[in-house]
Design a protein around this motif. Structure first.
Motif, PDB file in Angstrom:
ATOM      1  N   GLU A  16     -11.408 -15.666   4.269  1.00 45.96           N
ATOM      2  CA  GLU A  16     -12.141 -16.086   5.465  1.00 45.96           C
ATOM      3  C   GLU A  16     -13.620 -16.305   5.164  1.00 45.96           C
ATOM      4  O   GLU A  16     -14.492 -15.650   5.741  1.00 45.96           O
ATOM      5  N   HIS A  31      -8.697 -19.568   9.008  1.00 42.31           N
ATOM      6  CA  HIS A  31      -8.016 -19.562  10.309  1.00 42.31           C
ATOM      7  C   HIS A  31      -8.218 -20.887  11.038  1.00 42.31           C
ATOM      8  O   HIS A  31      -7.447 -21.224  11.927  1.00 42.31           O
ATOM      9  N   TYR A  77       0.840  -1.197   0.000  1.00 42.65           N
ATOM     10  CA  TYR A  77       0.000   0.000   0.000  1.00 42.65           C
ATOM     11  C   TYR A  77       0.878   1.250   0.000  1.00 42.65           C
ATOM     12  O   TYR A  77       1.897   1.281   0.694  1.00 42.65           O
ATOM     13  N   GLN A  80     -13.993 -10.578   2.811  1.00 42.57           N
ATOM     14  CA  GLN A  80     -14.555 -10.712   4.159  1.00 42.57           C
ATOM     15  C   GLN A  80     -15.880  -9.961   4.169  1.00 42.57           C
ATOM     16  O   GLN A  80     -15.967  -8.876   3.625  1.00 42.57           O
ATOM     17  N   ASN A 133      -2.668 -12.789  12.167  1.00 40.85           N
ATOM     18  CA  ASN A 133      -3.279 -11.519  11.741  1.00 40.85           C
ATOM     19  C   ASN A 133      -2.208 -10.564  11.234  1.00 40.85           C
ATOM     20  O   ASN A 133      -1.141 -10.440  11.840  1.00 40.85           O
ATOM     21  N   GLY A 134      -2.521  -9.918  10.117  1.00 39.31           N
ATOM     22  CA  GLY A 134      -1.622  -8.879   9.611  1.00 39.31           C
ATOM     23  C   GLY A 134      -0.416  -9.390   8.837  1.00 39.31           C
ATOM     24  O   GLY A 134       0.447  -8.593   8.462  1.00 39.31           O
ATOM     25  N   CYS A 135      -0.346 -10.708   8.571  1.00 40.12           N
ATOM     26  CA  CYS A 135       0.858 -11.237   7.899  1.00 40.12           C
ATOM     27  C   CYS A 135       0.815 -11.044   6.390  1.00 40.12           C
ATOM     28  O   CYS A 135       1.805 -11.306   5.702  1.00 40.12           O
ATOM     29  N   GLY A 136      -0.355 -10.630   5.835  1.00 35.15           N
ATOM     30  CA  GLY A 136      -0.398 -10.321   4.408  1.00 35.15           C
ATOM     31  C   GLY A 136      -1.269 -11.237   3.565  1.00 35.15           C
ATOM     32  O   GLY A 136      -1.229 -11.179   2.328  1.00 35.15           O
ATOM     33  N   LYS A 137      -2.117 -12.035   4.204  1.00 37.88           N
ATOM     34  CA  LYS A 137      -2.949 -12.994   3.454  1.00 37.88           C
ATOM     35  C   LYS A 137      -3.933 -12.275   2.527  1.00 37.88           C
ATOM     36  O   LYS A 137      -4.041 -12.595   1.338  1.00 37.88           O
ATOM     37  N   SER A 138      -4.667 -11.284   3.084  1.00 39.08           N
ATOM     38  CA  SER A 138      -5.642 -10.555   2.248  1.00 39.08           C
ATOM     39  C   SER A 138      -4.926  -9.781   1.153  1.00 39.08           C
ATOM     40  O   SER A 138      -5.436  -9.675   0.026  1.00 39.08           O
ATOM     41  N   THR A 139      -3.757  -9.257   1.478  1.00 36.42           N
ATOM     42  CA  THR A 139      -2.997  -8.495   0.479  1.00 36.42           C
ATOM     43  C   THR A 139      -2.611  -9.405  -0.690  1.00 36.42           C
ATOM     44  O   THR A 139      -2.689  -8.998  -1.860  1.00 36.42           O
TER      45      THR A 139
HETATM   46  N1  LIG Z   1      -5.587  -0.391   2.928  1.00 30.99           N
HETATM   47  C1  LIG Z   1      -4.435  -0.513   3.593  1.00 30.99           C
HETATM   48  N2  LIG Z   1      -3.574   0.523   3.689  1.00 30.99           N
HETATM   49  C2  LIG Z   1      -2.401   0.417   4.340  1.00 30.99           C
HETATM   50  N3  LIG Z   1      -1.990  -0.710   4.972  1.00 30.99           N
HETATM   51  C3  LIG Z   1      -2.805  -1.786   4.924  1.00 30.99           C
HETATM   52  C4  LIG Z   1      -4.072  -1.736   4.241  1.00 30.99           C
HETATM   53  N4  LIG Z   1      -4.663  -2.953   4.360  1.00 30.99           N
HETATM   54  C5  LIG Z   1      -3.815  -3.718   5.084  1.00 30.99           C
HETATM   55  N5  LIG Z   1      -2.707  -3.025   5.426  1.00 30.99           N
HETATM   56  C6  LIG Z   1      -1.554  -3.518   6.206  1.00 30.99           C
HETATM   57  O1  LIG Z   1      -0.917  -4.573   5.484  1.00 30.99           O
HETATM   58  C7  LIG Z   1      -0.500  -5.614   6.372  1.00 30.99           C
HETATM   59  C8  LIG Z   1      -1.102  -6.921   5.923  1.00 30.99           C
HETATM   60  O2  LIG Z   1      -2.505  -6.832   6.058  1.00 30.99           O
HETATM   61  P1  LIG Z   1      -3.491  -7.977   5.523  1.00 30.99           P
HETATM   62  O3  LIG Z   1      -4.888  -7.465   5.632  1.00 30.99           O
HETATM   63  O4  LIG Z   1      -3.011  -8.443   4.208  1.00 30.99           O
HETATM   64  O5  LIG Z   1      -3.205  -9.123   6.625  1.00 30.99           O
HETATM   65  P2  LIG Z   1      -3.991 -10.486   6.885  1.00 30.99           P
HETATM   66  O6  LIG Z   1      -2.938 -11.539   7.023  1.00 30.99           O
HETATM   67  O7  LIG Z   1      -5.049 -10.716   5.872  1.00 30.99           O
HETATM   68  O8  LIG Z   1      -4.629 -10.185   8.317  1.00 30.99           O
HETATM   69  P3  LIG Z   1      -5.971 -10.749   9.058  1.00 30.99           P
HETATM   70  O9  LIG Z   1      -5.723 -12.198   9.398  1.00 30.99           O
HETATM   71  O10 LIG Z   1      -6.005  -9.912  10.295  1.00 30.99           O
HETATM   72  O11 LIG Z   1      -7.158 -10.528   8.166  1.00 30.99           O
HETATM   73  C9  LIG Z   1      -0.913  -5.186   7.779  1.00 30.99           C
HETATM   74  O12 LIG Z   1       0.193  -4.615   8.422  1.00 30.99           O
HETATM   75  C10 LIG Z   1      -1.996  -4.146   7.528  1.00 30.99           C
HETATM   76  O13 LIG Z   1      -2.015  -3.180   8.556  1.00 30.99           O
END
Ligand SMILES: Nc1ncnc2c1ncn2[C@@H]1O[C@H](COP(=O)(O)OP(=O)(O)OP(=O)(O)O)[C@@H](O)[C@H]1O
Length: 258
Positions: free
Chosen positions: A163, A196, A11, A81, A36-42
């Motif tokens: 999820e 999860h 981002y 989600q 959480n936050g490891c980057g899966k959704s990204t």
């Molecule tokens: N729109 C955004 N703008 C800036 N940073 C973001 C944005 N969305 C996610 N992030 C950051 O990117 C990193 C990865 O987020 P992501 O949502 O990919 O994690 P995740 O593994 O899917 O988490 P979760 O299990 O909590 O859903 C996190 O540090 C999050 O804060």
């Protein structure tokens, strides 16, 4: 087949996933897990081309960036989600949006075949009776099924699930996954899902990939990945021991009403 090579994405010019390499075959269910936050959704958003990326995402031997929006929608759908923002359409109109990639115009031009496909999916997912309700009036679990129906109506080759069983009770989690995976296997579709629940990964995944701090740190058959040391290190607990102790508690609890 989907092939990901040296993928980086994030981002505002800051990468949050780094050097991801993955290969997913047609008909395969790959589970993505990690804290959480490891980057899966990204990762999923990059594969859906919602986020810009560096590296390669190759679908059927073509780079993802070469697909126009409509042909991309025939290839890939992301079921996000359900906490995401959504518009107050009726259930029927929401599911109809899935047919967009297959119609020439917009909703007005749904063919008889499109309408049959939509009705069939609504019936199979048990939401035909809700078709005229507004989606903002539905429970989280009903909404999840509407989004699944829209994804199935889109009929893409690759389905990305973020999820998908969130908000669902255990019975509906199992039903949704069983229905989706049967549909995917019957139609040789690829499914990549963030889950999860490690039991669901064990039970349904063909392969599993663990992410940590934006990197892929373990990949293989669920049995192998879930029993490995990497999982314990990442979650900072002995997962296998916890699961076996929980099971033992169940075993030792007499059946019948309390
Ligand atoms: N729109 C955004 N703008 C800036 N940073 C973001 C944005 N969305 C996610 N992030 C950051 O990117 C990193 C990865 O987020 P992501 O949502 O990919 O994690 P995740 O593994 O899917 O988490 P979760 O299990 O909590 O859903 C996190 O540090 C999050 O804060």
């Amino acid at each position: 087949m989907l092939e990901i090579k040296n993928l980086n994405s994030g981002y505002d010019g800051v990468d949050v996933i780094h050097d991801i390499n993955l290969r997913v075959e047609n008909g395969e269910f790959l589970c993505i897990l990690g804290p959480n936050g490891c980057g899966k959704s990204t990762l999923l958003k990059s594969i859906a081309r919602i986020l810009a990326y560096r590296g390669n995402i190759i679908v059927d031997k073509r780079e993802l960036s070469s697909f126009n929006r409509k042909s991309l929608a025939k290839k890939i759908a992301l079921m996000g989600q359900s906490s995401e923002i959504y518009f107050p359409y009726s259930v029927y109109d929401t599911v109809s949006l899935g047919r967009y990639a297959h119609t020439e115009g917009f909703l007005k031009s749904l063919s008889v075949e499109d309408k049959d496909i939509i009705a069939d999916i609504l019936v199979r997912l048990g939401i035909f009776g809700e078709k005229d309700r507004m989606i903002n009036e539905l429970s989280g679990g009903q909404l999840q099924r509407v989004f699944l129906a829209r994804t199935l109506a889109q009929n893409p080759d690759i389905i990305l699930l973020d999820e998908p069983t969130n908000h669902l009770d255990l019975k509906h989690q199992v039903e949704l996954l069983q229905y989706l995976l049967r549909w995917a296997k019957d139609n040789n579709k690829t499914v990549i899902g963030v889950l999860h629940d490690l039991n669901l990964v064990h039970y349904y995944g063909d392969n599993a990939a663990i992410m940590h701090n934006g990197r892929l740190v373990s990949y293989g058959r669920p049995k192998q990945v879930l029993n490995g040391e990497t999982l314990n290190a990442i979650y900072d607990m002995d997962i296998r021991k916890f699961m076996l102790e929980s099971l033992e508690n169940w075993r030792n609890t007499p059946t019948g009403e309390a």
